[in-house]
Structures are given as structure tokens and as C-alpha cells.
Motif scaffolding. Structure first.
Motif, mmCIF file in Angstrom:
data_model
loop_
_atom_site.group_PDB
_atom_site.id
_atom_site.type_symbol
_atom_site.label_atom_id
_atom_site.label_comp_id
_atom_site.label_asym_id
_atom_site.label_seq_id
_atom_site.Cartn_x
_atom_site.Cartn_y
_atom_site.Cartn_z
ATOM 1 N N CYS A 130 0.824 -1.128 -0.090
ATOM 2 C CA CYS A 130 0.000 -0.029 -0.012
ATOM 3 C C CYS A 130 0.891 1.251 -0.230
ATOM 4 C CB CYS A 130 -0.752 0.016 1.174
ATOM 5 S SG CYS A 130 -1.641 -1.471 1.395
ATOM 6 N N GLY A 131 2.354 0.995 -0.125
ATOM 7 C CA GLY A 131 3.102 2.107 -0.362
ATOM 8 C C GLY A 131 3.524 2.819 1.212
ATOM 9 N N LEU A 132 3.276 1.764 1.895
ATOM 10 C CA LEU A 132 3.657 2.333 3.468
ATOM 11 C C LEU A 132 4.984 1.332 3.636
ATOM 12 C CD1 LEU A 132 0.074 1.926 5.142
ATOM 13 C CD2 LEU A 132 1.506 4.099 4.908
ATOM 14 N N ASN A 133 5.808 1.913 5.043
ATOM 15 C CA ASN A 133 6.639 1.160 5.339
ATOM 16 C C ASN A 133 6.366 0.194 6.647
ATOM 17 O OD1 ASN A 133 9.145 0.350 6.577
ATOM 18 N ND2 ASN A 133 10.109 2.324 6.301
ATOM 19 N N GLY A 134 6.502 -1.229 6.435
ATOM 20 C CA GLY A 134 6.109 -2.057 7.433
ATOM 21 C C GLY A 134 7.234 -1.878 8.669
ATOM 22 N N SER A 135 8.325 -1.345 8.808
ATOM 23 C CA SER A 135 9.243 -1.339 9.973
ATOM 24 C C SER A 135 8.733 -0.074 10.800
ATOM 25 C CB SER A 135 10.463 -1.415 9.509
ATOM 26 O OG SER A 135 10.741 -0.313 8.439
ATOM 27 N N THR A 136 7.898 0.924 10.047
ATOM 28 C CA THR A 136 7.626 2.020 10.933
ATOM 29 C C THR A 136 6.012 2.172 10.973
ATOM 30 O OG1 THR A 136 8.152 3.370 9.190
ATOM 31 C CG2 THR A 136 9.868 2.931 10.976
ATOM 32 N N ASP A 137 5.147 1.898 9.853
ATOM 33 C CA ASP A 137 4.049 2.544 9.774
ATOM 34 C C ASP A 137 3.041 1.641 10.263
ATOM 35 O OD1 ASP A 137 4.784 4.818 8.519
ATOM 36 O OD2 ASP A 137 4.934 4.101 6.711
ATOM 37 N N VAL A 138 3.147 0.311 10.367
ATOM 38 C CA VAL A 138 2.331 -0.437 11.207
ATOM 39 C C VAL A 138 2.913 -1.767 11.400
ATOM 40 C CG1 VAL A 138 0.956 -1.461 9.020
ATOM 41 C CG2 VAL A 138 -0.007 -1.314 11.256
ATOM 42 N N SER A 139 2.463 -2.495 12.477
ATOM 43 C CA SER A 139 3.107 -3.895 12.445
ATOM 44 C C SER A 139 2.020 -4.778 12.421
ATOM 45 C CB SER A 139 3.609 -4.095 14.039
ATOM 46 O OG SER A 139 2.196 -3.965 14.950
ATOM 47 N N ALA A 140 2.098 -6.227 12.533
ATOM 48 C CA ALA A 140 1.166 -7.249 12.358
ATOM 49 C C ALA A 140 0.015 -7.098 13.122
ATOM 50 C CB ALA A 140 1.735 -8.571 12.306
ATOM 51 N N SER A 141 0.149 -6.812 14.420
ATOM 52 C CA SER A 141 -1.010 -6.508 15.229
ATOM 53 C C SER A 141 -2.108 -5.433 14.766
ATOM 54 C CB SER A 141 -0.474 -6.250 16.802
ATOM 55 O OG SER A 141 0.232 -5.169 16.816
ATOM 56 N N GLY A 142 -1.422 -4.302 14.371
ATOM 57 C CA GLY A 142 -2.177 -3.084 13.690
ATOM 58 C C GLY A 142 -2.980 -3.539 12.443
ATOM 59 N N ALA A 143 -2.388 -4.289 11.484
ATOM 60 C CA ALA A 143 -3.040 -4.732 10.362
ATOM 61 C C ALA A 143 -4.166 -5.781 10.796
ATOM 62 C CB ALA A 143 -1.811 -5.353 9.571
ATOM 63 N N ALA A 144 -3.717 -6.495 11.897
ATOM 64 C CA ALA A 144 -4.875 -7.646 12.262
ATOM 65 C C ALA A 144 -6.025 -6.880 12.792
ATOM 66 C CB ALA A 144 -4.244 -8.594 13.224
ATOM 67 N N PHE A 145 -5.693 -5.836 13.563
ATOM 68 C CA PHE A 145 -6.830 -5.127 14.120
ATOM 69 C C PHE A 145 -7.582 -4.525 12.990
ATOM 70 C CE2 PHE A 145 -8.355 -1.090 15.512
ATOM 71 C CZ PHE A 145 -9.543 -1.457 16.585
ATOM 72 N N SER A 146 -6.816 -3.847 11.940
ATOM 73 C CA SER A 146 -7.669 -3.060 10.962
ATOM 74 C C SER A 146 -8.516 -4.028 10.287
ATOM 75 C CB SER A 146 -6.489 -2.635 10.191
ATOM 76 O OG SER A 146 -5.846 -2.015 10.494
ATOM 77 N N VAL A 147 -8.278 -5.297 10.317
ATOM 78 C CA VAL A 147 -9.359 -6.453 9.478
ATOM 79 C C VAL A 147 -10.322 -6.684 10.544
ATOM 80 C CG1 VAL A 147 -9.437 -8.817 8.936
ATOM 81 C CG2 VAL A 147 -7.618 -7.381 8.188
ATOM 82 N N VAL A 148 -10.056 -6.947 11.708
ATOM 83 C CA VAL A 148 -11.203 -7.718 12.480
ATOM 84 C C VAL A 148 -12.201 -6.418 12.817
ATOM 85 C CG1 VAL A 148 -9.836 -9.440 13.477
ATOM 86 C CG2 VAL A 148 -10.027 -7.358 14.683
ATOM 87 N N GLU A 149 -11.620 -5.006 12.931
ATOM 88 C CA GLU A 149 -12.707 -3.924 13.293
ATOM 89 C C GLU A 149 -13.595 -3.885 11.991
ATOM 90 O OE1 GLU A 149 -10.211 0.155 12.319
ATOM 91 O OE2 GLU A 149 -11.590 -0.087 13.818
ATOM 92 N N GLN A 150 -13.307 -4.316 10.930
ATOM 93 C CA GLN A 150 -14.273 -4.356 9.881
ATOM 94 C C GLN A 150 -15.292 -5.068 10.140
ATOM 95 O OE1 GLN A 150 -13.767 -1.869 7.552
ATOM 96 N NE2 GLN A 150 -11.735 -1.422 8.042
ATOM 97 N N LEU A 151 -15.182 -5.956 10.693
ATOM 98 C CA LEU A 151 -16.338 -7.140 11.066
ATOM 99 C C LEU A 151 -17.283 -6.680 11.853
ATOM 100 C CD1 LEU A 151 -13.865 -10.370 11.106
ATOM 101 C CD2 LEU A 151 -15.472 -9.569 9.180
#
Ligand SMILES: [Mn+2]
Length: 469
Positions: A130-151
Motif C-alpha cells: 500500500c506504499g507504507l513502510n512495514g518497519s515503522t508505519d504498522v506492525s502485524a497486530s495493527g494490520a490484524a486489528f484493521s481487519v477485525v474491526e471491519q467485521l
């Protein structure tokens, strides 16, 4: 610019949520595979809490990034849908061969770079796409949260766990969080789930008496105090602070006096920004009751990370899914881990003059004096404690029990800004000597055959001289 990328990331999370939703029917059997560090455990807990609430039959496996054989084994298991959390991007070939080709479905939620392909049975979320930097912009937990909060909105309180993983992966910069992490923190505060304050960011500040907290401090390592109970007691005495009080109960003014006293005690490191920012800064505290674990998110990350490092990641996971009966075990593991790190840091401090110089990095061979599993963490702690100078990247090289060498490498964001990309360079150098490795621009790791150490150093230096940067 970053706003557009964050929107892309949000759309990508919606797509993963849309893929997942029809599979929450209770008939799809799910396997969740995640990493054993704080980010991996937090990610697994976020997904597990979600699956549990939909009565989905699932099993969780916490491990190091899986090898080709590990994934082949997973493929033989009786599950329909596989989650890869905090990993998967670097294992896409094996996932394709052993899972997708067998008609299994796969969701990858990861922040490590990888070469993705389209497949109707594969859904993925990765900031790098998505054009973001995985070492500073978001970790796996932030990504996992971003998915489940859509549900469902009911998952919103888990936003604290999203931040725990980011803290565990050291995504908090001197300037605070960036990218998706920054938006997560702002929302966590706005929604009343997390409170921000200022103070001494010492591990176990709210968990053990002040004297013990200082004595076992490795983040940062306090020269003249860490490992020395006597000098910790006298420092507290001069300030009139009771040995048994919790630092988190002192109040910001007293905490500030204690910080000043520490700065003058440790000498040279106190002049360095790394040290000052590691010792003093923002404290994030969960206000909700339902996260499990310590209220202070930095301590939460330290506890579950320690569980993983002490090879009991399931204890950290139990805590993070809200099973309070594991609290004592988890705190015990953190305590043992602090003692182990303290010993290793004391060893490293005694060897600071033993770093060797290549043209483009410095390195230290630790033999078996350091457990290869904590080598990278030890380097990170030494950098945060301003014990090693960071004009160049640094590497630690340790023996492993199975006869290989483990390499851990660390850079700084300012080195990355000059073109350093450790993940790429380490991966290429390791492959060239018959090993393997990879990682982020600022931190990477590899395993190489013992007899190829010198070749590896030469090859890495050659790659970092230009081509690999
Ligand atoms: Mn991670």
C-alpha cells in the motif's frame, strides 16, 4: 502523501475482512500461525478473540517463521483456512506449493516485505503493498486489528493490543508513532481506550519495587545502576524515595527528579538522544478492563515478548486472550527474562572494545556466550542504551545449538535514510554463502554455515559498498 497510503491500507483491510466474513460460519476449520514475539502474540490474540466470538473452530500455532517443511506439514493438516500472521510474506512460494495448490485457503496479515501474486484462495494485507513502510508505519497486530474491526464494532477495544504489537516491534519513533500506528493511537485515545502520559519508561515500572526495577533495567541499561542493588538503593535514598514504592506511583515530578539523578549517574550515555528517549517519554495506559495483561502497554509488550523469548509463547497468548490465571506465570517469565538479559548485557558491556570493523559495518562474534535467540534483542538494547556508536550498522554473530551461526543486524533510521537496507543486504550475503536470511531495512537476521563466517563478512561488505544498498 501518507494519507492516501493509509486509505489504501484501509481498503485492503476491508477486502481481507470481506474474504473472511463468509468463512466465519462455524463450518470452516481455521489454523492460525503466528510469530512468538510480542507483535506475533498480539496479532494471534486479536484474530483468536475474533474467531472465538463467531464460534469458529480454530487452533493456534506460535513459532519462528516456518520453513518449507513446516508449511508442507501444515498442508497435510485438516484445516480449510490458514492465517499467517507477522509472517507469510517471505514464505509465499511454500504457501503456494503446499497450501494453495492443495485447494486450501490462506489469509496473510504481515508487515514484512514479499512478492505477492493473485490467487482466488489467497487474501492478504501488507503495508508494503500500500506504499507504507512495514518497519515503522504498522506492525502485524495493527494490520490484524484493521481487519477485525471491519467485521464488528465490538472488536474496537482490542485497539490497545494493536499498539502493544507495534511497541513490541519498536515502531515508536523518537517523534512518536507514524503512519497507521499514529492513526490507531489517536483513535484509541479519542475512543477512551488508552490514556497518554509522560514518565520513566522503565520495564516493570508498575510491577516491581523501584529498587528492583532499577537493578534489572536493561532498556535502557543504566551504567553504574543495572545489576548493582547497592547503588540503586543509595540513589533512591538520596532522593528520599522508598525502595519498595512503584515508580508508576511516584507522580511525574518525582519521576522527573529520579530521571535527572539517573542521567547524572550513568555519565556519557545520558548525552545521547537514544538513551534519553528510551528512559523518558510517553507512557500509554489502557483504560479498558478487557485487554488482560498489565495496564501499561509498554509493560504489556515486555511481558508477552518475554514469554516468547523464554520459549513459553502460549503463556503470553493466554494472557492476551484475557485468561487472567496466567498472569503470575507471565510475570515470572518476565522476571527471569530480565535477569537473563541483565547478565547478557553485562557480558556485552565488558566486550564493547571487541567489535571488529568492516568498511560498511561493525560486528562482534559472541561464540556461545549469548543465546542466539536473544542476540538481536541484545543489540537493540545496547543501541537504545547508547553503549555502541551507530555511525555504521552493527552485527552480532553467535553460535547456535545446531552448528550454524546466527547473524543479527541492526541499523538506525538515519542510516536507512542514507540508503542502508539490511534486510536486502543480509539476505543476499547469506544466500551467497549457502545460508538464508532477510528482514526489514533497520533490522535483519540470517543463518549461515559456521565455516563461511569470513566469506559472509566479505560478501556483505561488498554488497553494502553500493550494489546492495
Ligand atoms: Mn512483527
Amino acid at each position: 502523501m501518507i494519507r492516501a497510503e493509509i486509505k489504501r491500507f484501509r481498503r485492503a483491510s476491508e477486502e481481507v475482512a470481506a474474504f473472511l466474513r463468509p468463512r466465519l460460519d462455524g463450518r470452516t476449520r481455521v489454523k492460525v500461525v503466528s510469530h512468538t514475539d510480542a507483535d506475533g502474540i498480539a496479532s494471534a490474540a486479536i484474530v483468536a478473540r475474533c474467531l472465538y466470538s463467531y464460534n469458529v473452530p480454530f487452533a493456534v500455532k506460535l513459532s519462528r517463521p516456518p520453513s518449507d517443511e513446516d508449511i508442507a506439514q501444515l498442508g497435510a493438516e485438516n484445516y480449510d483456512l490458514y492465517f499467517f500472521l507477522d509472517q507469510g510474506s517471505a514464505q509465499l512460494d511454500a504457501i503456494n506449493k503446499h497450501l494453495l495448490a492443495r485447494g486450501k485457503e490462506v489469509i496473510i496479515i504481515d508487515h514484512h516485505p514479499g512478492q505477492f501474486f493473485e490467487n482466488p484462495n489467497l487474501s492478504y494485507l501488507n503495508p508494503h503493498n500500500c506504499g507504507l513502510n512495514g518497519s515503522t508505519d504498522v506492525s502485524a497486530s495493527g494490520a490484524a486489528f484493521s481487519v477485525v474491526e471491519q467485521l464488528d464494532l465490538c472488536f474496537r477495544p482490542l485497539i490497545g493490543l494493536a499498539l502493544v504489537g507495534a511497541i513490541g516491534d519498536r515502531q515508536e519513533l523518537f517523534s512518536g508513532f507514524a503512519g497507521v500506528n499514529d492513526t490507531l493511537l489517536k483513535r484509541a485515545v479519542d475512543l477512551g481506550f488508552v490514556r497518554e502520559s509522560e514518565g520513566l519508561r522503565l520495564t516493570r515500572r508498575s510491577l516491581v519495587p523501584a529498587v528492583e526495577c532499577l537493578r534489572t533495567s536493561v532498556r535502557p541499561y543504566l551504567m553504574g545502576l543495572s545489576g548493582n542493588a547497592f547503588s540503586c538503593r543509595s540513589l533512591l535514598d538520596t532522593l528520599g524515595i522508598s525502595h519498595s514504592s512503584l515508580i508508576s506511583d511516584l507522580g511525574v515530578e518525582t519521576e522527573r527528579r529520579l530521571a535527572d539523578a539517573i542521567f547524572s549517574k550513568v555519565g556519557a550515555p545520558a548525552a545521547k538522544e537514544e538513551f534519553r528517549r528510551t528512559l523518558w517519554g510517553t507512557i500509554l495506559t489502557a483504560i479498558t478492563e478487557d485487554l488482560g495483561g498489565p495496564k501499561e502497554l509498554g509493560e504489556y509488550a515486555a511481558v508477552i515478548d518475554a514469554c516468547g523469548n523464554m520459549r513459553r509463547p502460549e503463556v503470553g497468548f493466554a494472557l492476551a486472550v484475557g485468561d487472567g490465571s496466567y498472569q503470575m506465570d507471565a510475570l515470572g517469565l518476565l522476571s527471569s527474562y530480565q535477569e537473563q538479559m541483565l547478565k547478557s548485557m553485562e557480558w556485552l558491556v565488558s566486550k564493547l572494545a571487541s567489535f571488529k570493523s568492516a568498511s560498511h559495518f561493525r560486528y562482534i562474534y559472541t561464540g556461545n556466550a549469548v543465546d542466539s535467540a536473544i542476540l538481536g534483542e541484545l543489540l537493540s538494547l545496547a543501541i537504545e542504551s547508547a553503549l555502541i556508536s551507530m555511525e555504521q550498522p552493527v552485527l552480532g554473530i553467535a553460535d547456535t545449538v545446531d552448528g550454524y551461526l546466527k547473524v543479527s543486524a541492526r541499523a538506525t533510521l538515519s542510516l536507512v535514510a542514507t540508503g542502508v537496507n539490511l534486510g536486502q543486504a543480509i539476505s543476499r550475503a547469506a544466500t551467497a554463502v549457502g545460508g538464508y536470511g532477510g528482514g526489514h531495512d533497520v533490522s535483519a537476521a540470517a543463518r549461515i554455515p559456521r565455516c563461511r563466517l569470513e566469506d559472509f563478512v566479505t560478501e556483505l561488505d561488498r554488497i553494502m559498498s553500493g550494489v546492495g544498498r
